[in-house]
Each structure stands twice: as structure tokens, then as C-alpha cells.
Design a protein around this motif. Structure first.
Motif, PDB file in Angstrom:
ATOM      1  N   MET A  61       0.861  -1.190   0.000  1.00  0.00           N
ATOM      2  CA  MET A  61       0.000   0.000   0.000  1.00  0.00           C
ATOM      3  C   MET A  61       0.894   1.235   0.000  1.00  0.00           C
ATOM      4  O   MET A  61       1.905   1.274   0.706  1.00  0.00           O
ATOM      5  N   SER A  66       6.097   9.846  -2.142  1.00  0.00           N
ATOM      6  CA  SER A  66       7.082  10.908  -1.899  1.00  0.00           C
ATOM      7  C   SER A  66       8.232  10.421  -1.024  1.00  0.00           C
ATOM      8  O   SER A  66       9.144  11.182  -0.712  1.00  0.00           O
ATOM      9  N   THR A 131       0.800  11.583   2.128  1.00  0.00           N
ATOM     10  CA  THR A 131      -0.524  11.348   2.692  1.00  0.00           C
ATOM     11  C   THR A 131      -0.438  11.156   4.205  1.00  0.00           C
ATOM     12  O   THR A 131       0.640  10.941   4.767  1.00  0.00           O
ATOM     13  N   GLY A 141       9.090  13.943  10.454  1.00  0.00           N
ATOM     14  CA  GLY A 141       9.551  14.975  11.360  1.00  0.00           C
ATOM     15  C   GLY A 141      10.219  16.114  10.629  1.00  0.00           C
ATOM     16  O   GLY A 141      10.639  15.970   9.471  1.00  0.00           O
ATOM     17  N   GLU A 357      12.541   4.750   1.065  1.00  0.00           N
ATOM     18  CA  GLU A 357      12.639   3.299   0.932  1.00  0.00           C
ATOM     19  C   GLU A 357      12.876   2.888  -0.519  1.00  0.00           C
ATOM     20  O   GLU A 357      12.268   3.444  -1.432  1.00  0.00           O
TER      21      GLU A 357
END
Ligand code: FAD
Length: 364
Positions: A61, A66, A131, A141, A357
Motif C-alpha cells: 500500500m 514521496s 498522505t 519529522g 525506501e
């Protein structure tokens, strides 16, 4: 359910086939997904999981990509693009406000609505792309604050038990740009909504010099959440590229955490190196320091650095942001990354860790 030339249609969903993943990463690179579908309601999650299980396909998912770099080989399973909307204030008094937001909501529009309540907690996280559902995965952060400070719980579909679960903050294993959703339980939970707690409070001192400078220049001594949001937006716009215009995934490397000894060694060599002591962060080991990775790169000439061979560059106002100018593949990006990581290792004897990632990981 029936098959069509471009994919499949189930009761509630359209599943597309052989979709370029470059459209689902703001770095705009990567191979194809075997299948991809948008999820607009919770019920579709169950449907999508059943569809994939029948075919023995893995699932990932995502939000808007981004914080994702897709591998060139693509993904042989089903990508679910979360578009579940919703914003609800469900408890409010003089001091507190609780909000629940759908995982597919744009993060910054939720921050905007939260700040408009006058309560504090999200203003430092203004204008972070992505999102709501992507936010807890790396515990987003900025400017010394992170999601974990306001996070109450999230709702998710648990791929292990096959049902919706509620996960409180204490079970999320939040740390600096990490959580269980990125580590021990990567891929297990499909997040559908988040609940956040904002409070009425006096702003703490700001630790970032750009923010301090902004507040001084605008003669703001007691900033409200709206003042902080305005400052953060202005600073971010001046320093970071807009991912809808320039292909990038934000900071490509996490700020390294170093021991006190290593910190002393670094500042002897580079007295103006930006860094923050552990007392500025609840999750850093005592005596350690967080060092600005962007400053390290700047010191060694990587700001606004363009590499014609790979088609990659570092951003003109923030060396930590790698920009895809005309790269042909993720292999190009990784070759450029290696140039930077090797140089930092050679000069500072430190290993930079990639923040976005690289997907899919082998176990998915
Ligand atoms: C210009 C720029 C600036 C940035 N600045 C910051 C910053 O200041 N601080 C910061 O922390 N980050 C920053 N980022 C990174 C990024 O904005 C955040 O990590 C954001 O939370 C990613 O959200 P997303 O929806 O795009 O998630 P994606 O990139 O789509 O996904 C990221 C990860 O979360 C998982 N995921 C996403 N949604 C769900 C869901 N609903 N359920 C389960 N798993 C999910 C994906 O599988 C993937 O593993 C920046 C990025 C850019 C491009």
C-alpha cells in the motif's frame, strides 16, 4: 469480477495491469507494477486483499510515493494507492482537540485544518509532502518535531489476522524516522486512518536557526501555531524543491546520530557544522548528537552538484535532496548515491543511511 484488456473490475474496484511505477514515486523512476488499484473506501481493502490472495500476489500500500524509490525490476504484485478521505474533530475542549483523518488525505491539508483550530502540535510538520497514511511509517519529522508527539492511534487492516485493528502510539515503536511499520512489521498493516491529539500550549523555544531568524525578522516573540506554520512554509519553499515540479523524494539521507567523541572530532575539523544535542530530542541516546547531513555534503562540494553521467544532481539550496534531472533508471540514481556515500565515508568516516525506501524489498 471480470477481466478486461487493461485489467480487472471487482464489485468496488478497478485493477489496472502492468502500470509504470515511475508515476507513483516523486523521483519518477522504476519499473512496472503487475497490478495497481486505487482504494477509496475501507471495504475495498478487504476486497483487494482477497483478490491478491487468490492469485498469491504480494501487496504494497502506498500514498503518493514521496518517500519511495522503485527498483528497476518493478513489482510482481498488487500496489494499492490509498485514497481514503475523511477529517473529523471528535472531541474538543478549551485545552485539547482530537482529530481523525483518512489515510489518503493530503498530509499538509490536514495540518492546515489542525492549525486553524488554534491548537498546537502539527505546525512544525507543515508542507511535508505525502498522505496521512504515509506519515507514521517513517514517523515524519521536521524542525525538531515529529508525528509521534501528537499521535494517538491508527486504524489499519492487519494482513496477518485479516481484520481491522486499532494500534495505539505505544505499540508503534516510533523512533527517529522509523516505526514498526518500516521495520519489524513492514507491509503487515494497511493503514486506513490516524487519530491525533493537539493541545493548547505556549510554544517551546525553536532550535533551528532558520526558524529563529524568521521569527526575529518578523519580530514575533510569542509565535502562535499559525506563525510557526507560516514560517515553516516560507523556509521550506525557499530551501526544498516542489516534488510536483522537480523529481525528488526530499532528504535522501537521514541526519546521522553520532557519539559525543565523534561529534568533538567533527567540530574540530568543521567548527560551523550544524548539529543538535540529544536533549533536543526525546528519542536520542543521552550525550549523542544529531549532525546535519546536508552540511556534511556541502562541506565536501556536493551542493548543486550535477552529474551528467547519471543524470542526477543535488539541489541548489539543500545538498541532502537528490534530484532526478534526466536519469534513465533507478540504477543511475543508486550509482549517484554511491558517489556521495563513498566520499562521505572517505572524508568523515561516517556511513550515510538512505531515508526513502527502496522498494520492493526482497521479503515482499
Ligand atoms: C520535497 C520533499 C520534502 C520532504 N520533507 C520531509 C520532511 O521534512 N520530513 C519527513 O519526515 N519526510 C519528508 N519527506 C518524505 C515524505 O514526504 C514522507 O515520508 C511522507 O510521509 C510520505 O508519504 P507518502 O504518502 O508519499 O508515502 P509513500 O512514499 O507513498 O510511502 C512511504 C512508505 O509508507 C508506506 N505507506 C504509505 N501509505 C501507507 C498506508 N496507508 N498504509 C500502509 N503503508 C503505507 C509505503 O508502503 C512505503 O513503505 C519529504 C519528501 C519530499 C519529496
Amino acid at each position: 469480477m471480470h477481466a478486461s484488456r487493461s485489467g480487472y473490475t471487482t464489485n468496488n474496484m478497478n485493477i489496472l495491469e502492468n502500470v509504470p511505477l515511475s508515476g507513483y514515486s516523486t523521483m519518477r523512476l522504476g519499473g512496472n507494477a503487475a497490478y495497481l488499484s486505487e482504494i477509496n473506501q475501507k471495504i475495498e481493502v478487504t476486497e483487494a486483499v482477497a483478490w491478491a490472495k487468490e492469485r498469491n500476489l504480494p501487496i504494497i500500500m502506498i500514498g503518493v510515493g514521496s518517500n519511495i524509490v522503485w527498483k528497476d525490476e518493478g513489482f510482481p504484485g498488487l500496489i494499492l494507492v490509498n485514497k481514503i478521505m475523511g477529517f473529523e474533530v471528535f472531541s474538543e475542549d478549551e485545552e485539547n482537540i482530537y482529530i481523525t483523518a483518512g489515510a489518503g488525505e493530503n498530509w499538509d491539508s490536514v495540518v492546515e485544518r489542525a492549525v486553524a483550530t488554534g491548537k498546537s502540535g502539527l505546525e512544525y510538520l507543515s508542507l511535508i509532502p505525502g498522505t496521512v497514511g504515509g506519515a507514521p511509517v517513517q514517523n515524519i519529522g521536521a524542525y525538531g518535531h515529529e508525528l509521534a508527539e501528537t499521535f494517538v492511534s491508527l486504524e489499519a487492516y492487519d494482513m496477518q489476522t485479516g481484520g481491522l485493528v486499532n494500534i495505539p502510539a505505544i505499540e508503534c515503536e516510533f523512533g527517529y524516522r522509523t516505526s514498526r511499520f518500516k521495520t519489524t512489521d513492514r507491509g503487515r498493516f494497511l493503514i486506513t486512518s490516524l487519530t491525533l491529539h493537539l493541545i493548547k500550549q505556549i510554544q517551546e523555544p525553536v532550535y533551528y536557526h532558520w526558524l529563529e531568524d524568521y521569527l526575529k525578522t518578523h519580530q514575533i516573540t510569542h509565535p502562535s501555531p499559525t506563525d510557526i506554520r507560516r514560517a515553516v512554509i516560507e523556509i521550506r519553499r525557499s530551501r526544498l524543491p516542489d516534488p510536483t515540479l522537480v523529481a525528488n523524494v526530499g532528504s535522501f539521507f537521514a541526519n546521522p546520530i553520532v557519539s559525543s567523541d565523534k561529534y568533538q572530532e567533527l567540530v574540530e575539523q568543521h567548527p560551523r557544522l550544524a548539529s543538535w544535542p540529544s536533549r533536543c530530542f526525546w528519542d536520542l541516546p543521552d550525550g549523542s548528537y544529531k549532525v546535519a547531513a546536508g552540511a556534511l555534503l556541502e562541506y565536501i562540494g556536493f551542493k548543486d552538484f550535477h552529474d551528467e553521467t547519471t543524470g542526477m544532481a543535488t539541489w541548489q539550496n539543500q545538498a541532502l535532496v537528490l534530484v532526478n534531472e534526466h536519469a534513465n533508471s533507478t540504477a543511475d540514481l543508486l550509482a549517484f548515491k554511491k558517489i556521495i556515500v563513498d566520499k562521505v565515508k572517505q572524508i568523515f568516516d561516517m556511513t550515510l543511511e538512505q531515508e526513502p525506501e527502496l522498494l520492493p524489498i526482497a521479503s515482499l
